[in-house]
Scaffold this motif. Structure first.
Motif, PDB file in Angstrom:
ATOM      1  N   LYS A 111      42.084  -8.774  -0.878  1.00  0.00           N
ATOM      2  CA  LYS A 111      40.822  -8.847  -1.622  1.00  0.00           C
ATOM      3  C   LYS A 111      40.815 -10.051  -2.557  1.00  0.00           C
ATOM      4  O   LYS A 111      39.821 -10.779  -2.652  1.00  0.00           O
ATOM      5  CB  LYS A 111      40.614  -7.558  -2.417  1.00  0.00           C
ATOM      6  N   PHE A 112      41.934 -10.244  -3.259  1.00  0.00           N
ATOM      7  CA  PHE A 112      42.076 -11.401  -4.149  1.00  0.00           C
ATOM      8  C   PHE A 112      43.062 -12.369  -3.498  1.00  0.00           C
ATOM      9  O   PHE A 112      44.154 -11.971  -3.111  1.00  0.00           O
ATOM     10  CB  PHE A 112      42.567 -10.970  -5.528  1.00  0.00           C
ATOM     11  N   PRO A 113      42.693 -13.641  -3.355  1.00  0.00           N
ATOM     12  CA  PRO A 113      43.513 -14.572  -2.573  1.00  0.00           C
ATOM     13  C   PRO A 113      44.869 -14.829  -3.200  1.00  0.00           C
ATOM     14  O   PRO A 113      45.034 -14.819  -4.414  1.00  0.00           O
ATOM     15  CB  PRO A 113      42.658 -15.846  -2.537  1.00  0.00           C
ATOM     16  N   GLY A 114      45.831 -15.083  -2.294  1.00  0.00           N
ATOM     17  CA  GLY A 114      47.169 -15.431  -2.717  1.00  0.00           C
ATOM     18  C   GLY A 114      47.421 -16.915  -2.515  1.00  0.00           C
ATOM     19  O   GLY A 114      46.552 -17.754  -2.792  1.00  0.00           O
ATOM     20  N   VAL A 115      48.601 -17.239  -2.007  1.00  0.00           N
ATOM     21  CA  VAL A 115      49.025 -18.628  -1.849  1.00  0.00           C
ATOM     22  C   VAL A 115      48.548 -19.163  -0.494  1.00  0.00           C
ATOM     23  O   VAL A 115      48.701 -18.507   0.532  1.00  0.00           O
ATOM     24  CB  VAL A 115      50.554 -18.733  -1.961  1.00  0.00           C
ATOM     25  N   ASP A 116      47.990 -20.363  -0.492  1.00  0.00           N
ATOM     26  CA  ASP A 116      47.598 -21.020   0.755  1.00  0.00           C
ATOM     27  C   ASP A 116      48.847 -21.394   1.548  1.00  0.00           C
ATOM     28  O   ASP A 116      49.934 -21.563   0.979  1.00  0.00           O
ATOM     29  CB  ASP A 116      46.784 -22.285   0.458  1.00  0.00           C
ATOM     30  N   ASP A 182      42.998  -5.044 -13.248  1.00  0.00           N
ATOM     31  CA  ASP A 182      42.680  -4.880 -11.825  1.00  0.00           C
ATOM     32  C   ASP A 182      41.829  -5.992 -11.217  1.00  0.00           C
ATOM     33  O   ASP A 182      41.969  -6.275 -10.031  1.00  0.00           O
ATOM     34  CB  ASP A 182      41.987  -3.534 -11.546  1.00  0.00           C
ATOM     35  N   ASP A 183      40.933  -6.599 -11.981  1.00  0.00           N
ATOM     36  CA  ASP A 183      40.068  -7.642 -11.415  1.00  0.00           C
ATOM     37  C   ASP A 183      40.786  -8.988 -11.504  1.00  0.00           C
ATOM     38  O   ASP A 183      40.679  -9.708 -12.501  1.00  0.00           O
ATOM     39  CB  ASP A 183      38.732  -7.698 -12.162  1.00  0.00           C
ATOM     40  N   LEU A 184      41.507  -9.343 -10.433  1.00  0.00           N
ATOM     41  CA  LEU A 184      42.345 -10.534 -10.449  1.00  0.00           C
ATOM     42  C   LEU A 184      41.540 -11.813 -10.332  1.00  0.00           C
ATOM     43  O   LEU A 184      42.104 -12.906 -10.458  1.00  0.00           O
ATOM     44  CB  LEU A 184      43.390 -10.453  -9.327  1.00  0.00           C
ATOM     45  N   SER A 185      40.237 -11.710 -10.151  1.00  0.00           N
ATOM     46  CA  SER A 185      39.398 -12.913 -10.145  1.00  0.00           C
ATOM     47  C   SER A 185      39.285 -13.526 -11.534  1.00  0.00           C
ATOM     48  O   SER A 185      38.800 -14.655 -11.683  1.00  0.00           O
ATOM     49  CB  SER A 185      37.999 -12.592  -9.616  1.00  0.00           C
ATOM     50  N   LEU A 186      39.755 -12.813 -12.553  1.00  0.00           N
ATOM     51  CA  LEU A 186      39.641 -13.282 -13.932  1.00  0.00           C
ATOM     52  C   LEU A 186      40.835 -14.115 -14.391  1.00  0.00           C
ATOM     53  O   LEU A 186      40.869 -14.569 -15.535  1.00  0.00           O
ATOM     54  CB  LEU A 186      39.468 -12.093 -14.881  1.00  0.00           C
ATOM     55  N   PHE A 187      41.819 -14.344 -13.515  1.00  0.00           N
ATOM     56  CA  PHE A 187      43.005 -15.090 -13.940  1.00  0.00           C
ATOM     57  C   PHE A 187      42.643 -16.462 -14.497  1.00  0.00           C
ATOM     58  O   PHE A 187      43.161 -16.880 -15.536  1.00  0.00           O
ATOM     59  CB  PHE A 187      43.988 -15.248 -12.781  1.00  0.00           C
ATOM     60  N   HIS A 208      48.715  -3.651 -13.422  1.00  0.00           N
ATOM     61  CA  HIS A 208      47.299  -3.975 -13.208  1.00  0.00           C
ATOM     62  C   HIS A 208      47.099  -5.416 -12.741  1.00  0.00           C
ATOM     63  O   HIS A 208      45.964  -5.872 -12.627  1.00  0.00           O
ATOM     64  CB  HIS A 208      46.489  -3.713 -14.474  1.00  0.00           C
ATOM     65  N   ASP A 209      48.212  -6.125 -12.467  1.00  0.00           N
ATOM     66  CA  ASP A 209      48.144  -7.521 -12.012  1.00  0.00           C
ATOM     67  C   ASP A 209      48.520  -7.662 -10.546  1.00  0.00           C
ATOM     68  O   ASP A 209      48.655  -8.778 -10.048  1.00  0.00           O
ATOM     69  CB  ASP A 209      49.096  -8.391 -12.842  1.00  0.00           C
ATOM     70  N   ILE A 210      48.694  -6.545  -9.839  1.00  0.00           N
ATOM     71  CA  ILE A 210      49.146  -6.596  -8.454  1.00  0.00           C
ATOM     72  C   ILE A 210      47.976  -6.416  -7.497  1.00  0.00           C
ATOM     73  O   ILE A 210      46.879  -5.992  -7.888  1.00  0.00           O
ATOM     74  CB  ILE A 210      50.234  -5.539  -8.181  1.00  0.00           C
ATOM     75  N   ASN A 211      48.215  -6.732  -6.244  1.00  0.00           N
ATOM     76  CA  ASN A 211      47.215  -6.557  -5.182  1.00  0.00           C
ATOM     77  C   ASN A 211      47.299  -5.131  -4.659  1.00  0.00           C
ATOM     78  O   ASN A 211      48.225  -4.777  -3.926  1.00  0.00           O
ATOM     79  CB  ASN A 211      47.460  -7.547  -4.049  1.00  0.00           C
ATOM     80  N   TYR A 212      46.316  -4.315  -5.001  1.00  0.00           N
ATOM     81  CA  TYR A 212      46.357  -2.912  -4.607  1.00  0.00           C
ATOM     82  C   TYR A 212      46.179  -2.707  -3.105  1.00  0.00           C
ATOM     83  O   TYR A 212      46.508  -1.634  -2.584  1.00  0.00           O
ATOM     84  CB  TYR A 212      45.277  -2.125  -5.355  1.00  0.00           C
TER      85      TYR A 212
END
Length: 517
Positions: A111-116, A182-187, A208-212
Motif C-alpha cells: 500500500k505504501f511504497p518501499g525501495v525502488d 499507520d499512514d506512512l504517506s506522511l513520512f 505504527h511505522d510498519i507495512n501492515y
C-alpha cells in the motif's frame, strides 16, 4: 563503469561472482574522507582506516586504505557505523545518509511504497565521512511516539514541540518509534517538520511505522527502509556508542499471518550486536534505543547476556505512553554487577493527542499516568548520563504537580491526602512537603496509584460536550507520592510547598493553595 548516487553513498556498478561454490556475492567499497563534501570519492580523497561497516549481521573494519568487504544477500542494507569525530552526509531533511539499500528487484508492491529496484550489486559502495569535532559532554533529544494520524496532528507536533526546539544546542535527536500512526504517506511531511530543529535526526521503527499488508516481518520494514535505511544500526558520538534496535516483530498480514505484532529482536539482530560489541571499547558507554520497552521484549535475556559484562550500559524506549525509570536486576533477568537503567520515555503525543484542546487548538494530551506530553533530553558526560523530562511548551523546571482539595473543613474527621506527581521521578527520587513558610518538611511515600487529577479529567468528560477525543482510561503512575494532610488552622488560605530531589541530586519545587473553612 558509471557513477550514481543512492542515499548519499557513492556507488560503482560491477558484476557478481560465486564463493565456495555457493551463489553468494561479496560487496566491497571504501570509507573515505570527503574533503570537498560533494559525496563523491575523488582521486585525491584518502580512505579512513579502522571504521566499522555492516551488512546487518557481520561487522568488519576498513583496512589501512579504507577498503571493506562483506557477504551480500538479495535483500540487505549495508551501512557504515559512524565513528567518533566523524559525520556522515545529511540529506535536505537532516537525515543521516550512512547506508546503501541493496534490493535488486525492489520492494514488493505494498500500500505504501518501499525501495525502488537497485539493480545488481555495485562494484564499489563508498561511504563518505567528514571530520566532526565532538565534545565529551553533550545533549541529545529523544521523542517518544509523536504518532500523528494526519496533517492536523503533524501541526500539533509543530506548535507544541518543534517550535520551541528550533536552534537547539542538542547535537542530534532520535525518534523512538511510532513516528507516524499507520499512514506512512506522511513520512515526507514529518521529516520536513522535524528538520526545522536544525540537527541530525535518527529514527527507530515502531509498530505504527510498519507495512501492515506485508506477509512477514522481514518485509514489514520496506517503507521505513525507503526513508531511513536499516531498521537496526549503530553510531558513535563523543564518548558514547549508540545502538538502534528493531524490537517490533510483525506476525504477517491476514490471512497469511496473525495480523499482530510482538516484542522481540530475533537471531539476525542479536548476531549483529554480538559481532558489533568487539569493536566497541569495554569502558565506552553503550546506549540502546528501541521502541517497545526492554521489559516487553521476548528475547531480552539474550540481549542481556551480550551486554551485562560491560560497566556502562543504558537503554531507552517509548511505546507505552507513560513515563518510567526501571533499574533492572536479577529479578528481571539481568546479571550485571549493577542494575541496568532502562528509561520509558515521555511521549510527544501524550495520550495519542487525546483530551480537550487549549486556546491554540492543541489537545492537552495528558498521559495516562498524569504526566504532561513532551520529550526527553539526555545529557551525556563521559560514561554518565542525566535524563530530563521536558513538558511541551512548559518551562524546563516544570517537573511536578501538586494535588489537594480546593477546600477542607477544620472540623472534618475524614482523611485528606496530598498527592505529588514527579513527572520524571523514580524509585531514587525523594519528595517532601511543608505547610506555609515556617512549617516542618515531612517526607511523602511513593505509591502505585492512579493520578487523581487524571481521574478527575476523565470522570468530568461525561458531564460536558467534548471538543477533542476522550481520554484513555487511567493507569497506575510510576512516579506518584502521597501523604496525609495534617490539621490546618486558622481558617483562610494556606500554601502547600513541595520539593523533590532526583537521582542526580537536583531539587525542584512546586506549590499550591488550599482553603480552610
Amino acid at each position: 563503469m558509471r557513477h550514481f548516487f543512492s542515499t548519499g553513498i557513492v556507488v560503482l556498478m560491477s558484476s557478481t561472482f560465486g564463493i565456495s561454490g555457493q551463489c553468494a556475492e561479496i560487496a566491497k567499497g571504501f570509507v573515505f574522507h570527503d574533503l570537498n563534501r560533494n559525496g563523491v570519492r575523488d582521486a585525491e580523497e584518502p580512505g579512513v582506516p579502522g571504521v566499522a561497516v555492516s551488512n546487518q549481521i557481520d561487522v568488519v573494519e576498513t583496512d589501512e586504505t579504507g577498503a571493506w568487504e562483506l557477504p551480500s544477500r538479495d535483500d540487505c542494507v549495508f551501512f557504515v557505523i559512524k565513528p567518533t569525530g566523524w559525520m556522515t552526509p545529511l540529506n535536505a531533511q537532516n537525515l543521516p545518509q550512512f547506508y546503501y539499500n541493496h534490493k535488486p528487484n525492489g520492494s514488493p508492491k505494498l500500500k505504501f511504497p518501499g525501495v525502488d529496484p537497485t539493480g545488481p550489486l555495485p562494484e564499489s559502495i563508498d561511504f563518505p565521512l567528514h571530520p566532526n569535532p565532538e565534545p565529551g559532554k553533550f545533549q541529545a533529544l529523544f521523542f517518544g511516539d509523536p504518532q500523528p494520524r494526519d496533517q492536523r496532528e503533524l501541526d500539533y507536533i509543530g506548535h507544541d514541540v518543534i517550535e520551541e526546539l528550533v536552534g537547539s544546542d542538542a547535537k542530534f535527536g532520535v525518534t523512538l518509534g511510532d513516528i507516524l500512526f499507520d499512514d506512512l504517506s506522511l513520512f515526507d511531511n514529518n521529516n520536513a517538520l522535524v528538520a526545522l530543529i536544525g540537527i541530525p535526526w535518527y529514527n527507530v521503527i515502531g509498530n505504527h511505522d510498519i507495512n501492515y499488508d506485508a506477509v512477514d516481518d522481514r518485509r514489514s520494514d520496506e517503507t521505513f527502509e525507503r526513508y531511513y535505511g536499516p531498521s537496526y544500526y549503530a553510531y558513535s558520538y563523543g564518548p558514547v556508542h549508540f545502538v538502534v534496535l528493531d524490537n517490533v516483530v510483525w506476525g504477517g498480514s491476514k490471512p497469511e499471518g496473525t495480523g499482530t505484532y510482538t516484542g522481540g529482536l530475533g537471531e539476525d539482530q542479536l548476531r549483529f550486536l554480538e559481532n558489533l560489541l568487539p569493536h566497541i571499547p569495554q569502558n565506552q558507554m553503550l546506549m540502546l534505543m528501541m521502541h517497545i520497552p526492554i521489559t516487553g521484549t521476548a528475547d531480552a535475556e539474550k540481549l542481556f547476556r551480550l551486554i551485562e559484562n560491560r560497566p556502562y550500559t543504558m537503554s531507552i524506549a517509548g511505546h507505552t505512553h507513560w513515563q518510567a525509570h526501571f533499574f533492572l536486576d536479577k529479578e528481571a533477568g539481568w546479571r550485571g554487577r549493577t542494575p541496568h537503567h532502562h528509561v520509558v520515555s515521555v511521549t510527544v503525543c501524550g495520550s495519542w493527542w487525546r483530551g480537550e484542546p487549549d486556546e491554540r487548538g492543541i489537545p492537552h494530551a495528558t498521559m495516562q499516568d498524569g504526566a504532561p506530553n513532551g520529550y526527553s533530553i539526555i545529557t551525556f558526560d563521559g560514561n554518565q548520563a542525566v535524563v530530563d523530562f521536558k513538558a511541551a511548551r512548559r518551562p524546563k523546571d516544570y517537573q511536578l504537580s501538586v494535588m489537594a482539595p480546593e477546600e477542607i473543613s477544620r472540623d472534618s474527621e475524614e482523611e485528606t491526602f496530598v498527592y505529588v506527581n514527579v513527572f520524571g521521578g523514580s524509585e531514587k527520587s525523594n519528595v517532601w512537603m511543608r505547610i506555609g513558610e515556617d512549617g516542618n518538611w515531612m517526607e511523602l511515600a511513593k505509591t502505585l496509584e492512579v493520578d487523581p487529577n487524571y481521574s478527575s479529567l476523565k470522570a468530568g468528560e461525561k458531564d460536558r460536550i467534548l471538543l477533542g477525543r476522550p481520554l484513555s482510561e487511567p493507569k497506575n503512575s510510576n512516579h506518584l507520592w502521597k501523604t496525609r494532610l495534617p490539621p490546618l488552622s486558622p481558617a483562610g488560605v494556606h500554601r502547600i510547598w513541595v520539593k523533590t530531589e532526583d537521582m542526580y541530586g537536583r531539587v525542584f519545587h512546586a506549590s499550591r493553595t488550599i482553603r480552610v473553612r
